[in-house]
Design a protein around this motif. Structure first.
Motif, short mmCIF file in Angstrom:
data_model
loop_
_atom_site.label_atom_id
_atom_site.label_comp_id
_atom_site.label_asym_id
_atom_site.label_seq_id
_atom_site.Cartn_x
_atom_site.Cartn_y
_atom_site.Cartn_z
N GLY A 178 0.83 -1.21 0.00
CA GLY A 178 0.00 0.00 0.00
C GLY A 178 0.86 1.26 0.00
N GLY A 179 0.40 2.29 -0.70
CA GLY A 179 1.10 3.58 -0.67
C GLY A 179 2.17 3.75 -1.72
N VAL A 180 2.54 2.67 -2.42
CA VAL A 180 3.55 2.83 -3.46
C VAL A 180 2.84 3.24 -4.75
N ARG A 181 3.22 4.39 -5.28
CA ARG A 181 2.47 4.90 -6.43
C ARG A 181 2.91 4.25 -7.74
N ASP A 182 4.20 4.19 -7.98
CA ASP A 182 4.67 3.63 -9.25
C ASP A 182 5.63 2.49 -8.93
N PRO A 183 5.08 1.31 -8.60
CA PRO A 183 5.92 0.24 -8.07
C PRO A 183 6.95 -0.30 -9.06
N THR A 184 8.13 -0.62 -8.55
CA THR A 184 9.16 -1.30 -9.35
C THR A 184 8.97 -2.80 -9.18
N VAL A 185 8.71 -3.47 -10.29
CA VAL A 185 8.47 -4.92 -10.27
C VAL A 185 9.69 -5.61 -10.86
N VAL A 186 10.13 -6.70 -10.25
CA VAL A 186 11.23 -7.48 -10.84
C VAL A 186 10.81 -8.96 -10.90
N LEU A 187 11.47 -9.69 -11.76
CA LEU A 187 11.25 -11.14 -11.83
C LEU A 187 12.49 -11.83 -11.27
N LEU A 188 12.31 -12.64 -10.25
CA LEU A 188 13.43 -13.31 -9.58
C LEU A 188 13.58 -14.73 -10.13
N THR A 189 14.71 -14.98 -10.78
CA THR A 189 14.96 -16.30 -11.38
C THR A 189 16.10 -16.99 -10.65
N PRO A 190 16.11 -18.33 -10.63
CA PRO A 190 17.28 -19.03 -10.08
C PRO A 190 18.49 -18.88 -10.99
N GLY A 191 18.32 -18.46 -12.25
CA GLY A 191 19.46 -18.23 -13.12
C GLY A 191 19.36 -18.95 -14.45
N ALA A 192 20.36 -18.71 -15.28
CA ALA A 192 20.33 -19.18 -16.67
C ALA A 192 20.37 -20.70 -16.77
N HIS A 193 20.75 -21.38 -15.68
CA HIS A 193 20.84 -22.83 -15.78
C HIS A 193 19.54 -23.52 -15.39
N ASN A 194 18.58 -22.75 -14.93
CA ASN A 194 17.29 -23.34 -14.58
C ASN A 194 16.56 -23.77 -15.85
N SER A 195 15.85 -24.89 -15.75
CA SER A 195 15.22 -25.41 -16.97
C SER A 195 14.15 -24.48 -17.52
N ALA A 196 13.57 -23.65 -16.68
CA ALA A 196 12.51 -22.74 -17.16
C ALA A 196 13.06 -21.33 -17.43
N TYR A 197 14.38 -21.21 -17.56
CA TYR A 197 14.98 -19.87 -17.72
C TYR A 197 14.43 -19.13 -18.92
N PHE A 198 14.20 -19.86 -19.99
CA PHE A 198 13.66 -19.20 -21.18
C PHE A 198 12.41 -18.41 -20.82
N GLU A 199 11.54 -19.05 -20.06
CA GLU A 199 10.28 -18.38 -19.71
C GLU A 199 10.52 -17.16 -18.82
N HIS A 200 11.46 -17.27 -17.89
CA HIS A 200 11.74 -16.14 -17.00
C HIS A 200 12.20 -14.93 -17.81
N ALA A 201 13.17 -15.18 -18.70
CA ALA A 201 13.71 -14.09 -19.51
C ALA A 201 12.62 -13.53 -20.42
N PHE A 202 11.85 -14.43 -20.99
CA PHE A 202 10.79 -14.03 -21.92
C PHE A 202 9.78 -13.11 -21.23
N LEU A 203 9.31 -13.53 -20.06
CA LEU A 203 8.28 -12.73 -19.38
C LEU A 203 8.83 -11.39 -18.91
N ALA A 204 10.07 -11.40 -18.40
CA ALA A 204 10.66 -10.14 -17.94
C ALA A 204 10.75 -9.18 -19.11
N GLN A 205 11.18 -9.70 -20.25
CA GLN A 205 11.33 -8.85 -21.42
C GLN A 205 9.97 -8.33 -21.90
N GLN A 206 8.99 -9.24 -21.96
CA GLN A 206 7.68 -8.82 -22.44
C GLN A 206 7.03 -7.78 -21.52
#
Lengths: 472, 316
Positions: free
Chosen positions: A211-239
């Motif tokens: 509450g109270g944050v007007r323009d929130p900074t959102v990040v996507l937290l990934t375990p890293g490039a070696h995770n099997s779902a990394y493609f999706e993490h990078a894809f969603l962050a980019q999109q």
């Protein structure tokens, strides 16, 4: 193994194509076989070049495996989807109400609708969450609900995924590929769009900021490039145009979360995490975790940062909780469930246990905390010895198990080596809960490529299809 | 932007540039070998190249004797050699992979395709028969990567750190190529302004795509002094030390943060030395000592850039 008649998504019987598939069947009849083969090869190139892959661990040559993409779409008529959509909305509303309740007053336990010790002694129940208030009382902001069709075509919920459901990037990439490969098909069909999913997701994540944050900074937290779902993490962050961070990029100072940037620390308000609860914060959970952020849970509890999905959602998608979801819908919403559960025997109940022990050869028995097909007995496929060994384990600790009938999953025509052949499919729609509950039409259709197989997991030879919900 | 992201972008472009310059170096050596095939000259040439890229010792440990084919193979494909073209492209792609969300999809796909395509070259054939096609391919992929980066990426800090990596690496590589060539030829050659071996000097120019440029700028005989001037002091020559350092300095101005003032000052100092320097003075000092002092200063700059921008400390 399926003895019940198989529901085919495309064909009503050998001679009849279902009406919503007939434009596709006509197109198929008009299109030369070589062209389809060419398009299949082109699809392969598209996915490989874009690196839409999942990592294969420990491979010297650095090969990354493609998730097989099948070019036959899975088509769902508009009215069928609108029923599913109402059912999904209802189910996810009840699941979020349940999560809020078990971490507050526990009315449903007091009312005796779900055995209290089953919830409170479950490792998925996080005492750290008790009494914590979350924006809009929402816990599972992103839910992936797995649906299957059986017998005459009725839908069942197979499981709820409320921790870090994945696969949505394949849904989006499959659509992109289909539009590029077969533009002419989209002229024959009016297919409801799905491309705005990242916008809906970002809106949901921004809505659940502290509450109270007007323009929130959102990040996507990934375990890293070696995770099997990394493609999706990078894809969603980019999109979504947000930073893709690893644990090492974040730090907590005085209960505020920052990311390390080239211009110094920058405050973070919402973390869309793609790592499990256990790895989030070595000070609160597993001390050996290198993936998380020390002090994150304290910042979360102080209401300085939002974590999405919330910590502790696993208690609502646990297999021991699953049989009670219809009861939750009645309890919190006063409604009858629109989507059915697969009938489930709860082996902690003596009468269920007796029935299951008598019918082990025809049932699927699952360990309540198991995932990915481990600790599972598929009765019709198991040998006598395997069944007897499993029987001994059940008798030793019945509360660890549930049992379900073996379902004959519906099949959809799919291109395999020998040509077009029916293969079993499921459907995972993604339901977003923030200020409102929203979803894009359809979801991810997974297909078991091996003949007769019911296993749609990508790690075990599963593929995906584009899912078309028709705009009526 | 995230420090880690900046770090990956910076190294992505450094490795891409390094692969290109390795290919340039190997290419020119192969061409020269066609002219003078005496065994000891060939051996000396490849030994010098291995020294330039800092790989002579590990090479000797693995191979014992320097031959053209084994040196080409080692620098091009050897997986156990972290400085090989193959490994540079591998790391460029790894770094891109780690930040693929920050890159445009065209950029990522270009680097990924390079990494996939290198496998279609047959090691044995390249090193013993037709290395030229391979070197051309490496250069082309690097041109393509740079083009797609400049043509598609948003002009923000991500692009700046990418450029920073490219130009710092290129400055380093041009200096090394020059140094190796001057070592291989008579050490005093540059001073005497003797046209010397025309083919050696023209090969050096070709290795940095400067042969036609030389003709255009000087309209005269190729002399070592002018070659040095062109590759060190000419602002308009895109692979010269001055041009590279000018770009490094500009980039550092754009990404400046509260810690980076001293780094920017040092970059400016190096650039000013090139901007106002005279080739006579460099030759007077001795070109090799001039170049090794340059290499030391750029390596110091690299370390400072890492400290100021790429690896941030716990809470600062």
């Amino acid at each position: 193994m399926a003895t019940a008649p198989l529901f085919n998504e495309m064909h009503a019987d050998d001679a009849t194509v279902r009406p919503h598939y007939s434009p596709y069947a006509e197109w198929l009849a008009e299109t030369p076989g070589e062209r389809i083969l060419e398009k299949r090869a082109e699809a392969d190139t598209l996915f490989r070049r874009a690196g839409i892959t999942f990592a294969v661990y420990g491979d010297e040559t650095g090969t990354e495996r493609l998730i097989p993409f099948d070019i036959v779409p899975r088509i769902i008529p508009a009215d069928e989807w609108s029923g599913l959509q109402r059912g999904l909305r209802q189910r996810v509303t009840a699941l979020n109400a349940f999560l809020h309740d078990v971490y507050h007053d526990q009315d449903i336990l007091k009312a005796g609708k779900i055995p209290a010790e089953q919830v409170l002694c479950n490792v998925q129940y996080r005492p750290e969450m008790q009494g914590l208030n979350l924006p809009m009382d929402v816990y599972a902001h992103i839910a992936g609900i797995d649906l299957v069709r059986a017998g005459a075509g009725e839908y069942y919920v197979l499981e709820d995924n409320l921790r870090v459901p994945s696969g949505v990037s394949y849904m989006l990439e499959d659509r992109k590929a289909m539009m590029r490969l077969f533009p002419e098909l989209f002229a024959r069909y009016s297919v409801a769009p799905v491309e705005h999913y990242p916008d809906l997701l970002l809106e949901t994540l921004r809505a659940v900021a502290p509450g109270g944050v007007r323009d929130p900074t959102v990040v996507l937290l990934t375990p890293g490039a070696h995770n099997s779902a990394y493609f999706e993490h990078a894809f969603l962050a980019q999109q979504m145009g947000i930073e893709l961070v690893e644990g090492q990029d974040l730090f907590v100072d005085d209960e505020i979360v920052y990311m390390r940037t080239t211009q110094g620390p920058q405050r973070v308000d919402v973390i869309y995490r793609r790592i499990d609860d256990d790895f989030l914060d070595p000070l609160a959970f597993r001390p050996d975790s290198m993936l998380g952020v020390p002090g994150l849970l304290a910042a979360y509890r102080a209401g300085r940062v939002a974590i999405s999905n919330a910590v502790g959602t696993g208690i609502a998608d646990d297999k021991s909780t699953y049989p009670f979801v219809p009861e939750m819908i009645r309890f919190y919403l006063g409604e009858e469930p629109i989507l059915a559960n697969v009938p489930t025997w709860i082996l902690r109940k003596p009468e269920d246990l007796a029935y299951v022990l008598d019918h082990l050869g025809e049932l699927v028995v699952k360990e309540v905390h198991g995932a990915g097909g481990y600790g599972m007995l598929i009765g019709p496929r198991a040998s006598r010895t395997e069944i007897e060994a499993f029987r001994a384990r059940i008798v030793a600790d019945p509360a660890r198990y549930i049992a379900q009938p073996t379902l004959a999953l519906s099949a959809c025509p799919t291109f395999v080596e020998s040509g077009l052949a029916p293969r079993h499919v499921d459907l995972r729609p993604f339901v977003l809960s923030g200020r409102d509950i929203v979803m894009v039409p359809g979801g991810l259709t997974r297909v078991a490529l091996r003949e007769g197989s019911l296993v749609v997991n990508s790690s075990q030879g599963g593929g995906t299809k584009d899912t078309w919900v028709l705009a009526c | 932007m995230l420090s880690r992201t900046a770090d990956h972008l910076y190294w992505m472009s450094r490795y891409t540039e390094r692969a290109e310059n390795l290919a340039r170096m190997l290419d020119v050596n192969c061409r020269m070998t066609l002219l003078r095939q005496e065994e000891d000259v060939v051996r000396r040439r490849w030994t010098s190249t291995l020294t330039t890229v800092g790989q002579l010792e590990p090479f000797l440990a693995a191979h014992g004797v320097v031959t053209q084919a084994s040196a080409i193979d080692w620098i091009s494909f050897e997986r156990s050699n972290p400085g090989s073209i193959d490994q540079c492209l591998d790391r460029a792609r790894d770094n891109a992979h780690a930040v693929r969300g920050t890159l445009t999809s065209e950029t990522w796909e270009t680097l990924n395709a390079t990494w996939l395509e290198i496998r279609r070259f047959k090691r044995d054939t390249v090193s013993s028969q037709a290395p030229g096609d391979f070197f051309e391919w490496v250069k082309f992929r690097s041109h393509l990567a740079r083009g797609v980066i400049q043509g598609t990426m948003l002009q923000d800090d991500a692009l700046e750190f990418t450029l920073l990596g490219t130009y710092l690496e290129r400055a380093d590589n041009t200096a090394r190529i020059l140094d190796a060539r001057f070592e291989f030829l008579a050490p005093e050659a540059a001073k005497s302004d003797d046209a010397g071996d025309y083919y050696e000097w023209s090969a050096l120019l070709r290795s940095v795509s400067a042969f036609e440029i030389y003709r255009k700028v000087y309209r005269d005989l190729i002399t070592p002094r002018r070659v040095a001037e062109l590759l060190i002091l000419r602002e308009a020559m895109p692979r010269s030390l001055r041009h590279c350092m000018s770009r490094v300095q500009q980039t550092l101005v754009k990404v400046a943060n509260s810690r980076s003032a001293e780094t920017l000052r040092r970059a400016g100092e190096i650039h000013a030395g090139l901007q106002y320097g005279r080739i006579e003075d460099a030759l007077e000092e001795g070109l090799r000592s001039y170049l090794s002092s340059f290499l030391e200063r750029t390596s110091d700059l690299g370390a400072r850039i890492a400290r100021d921008f790429l690896v941030s400390e716990a809470t600062s």
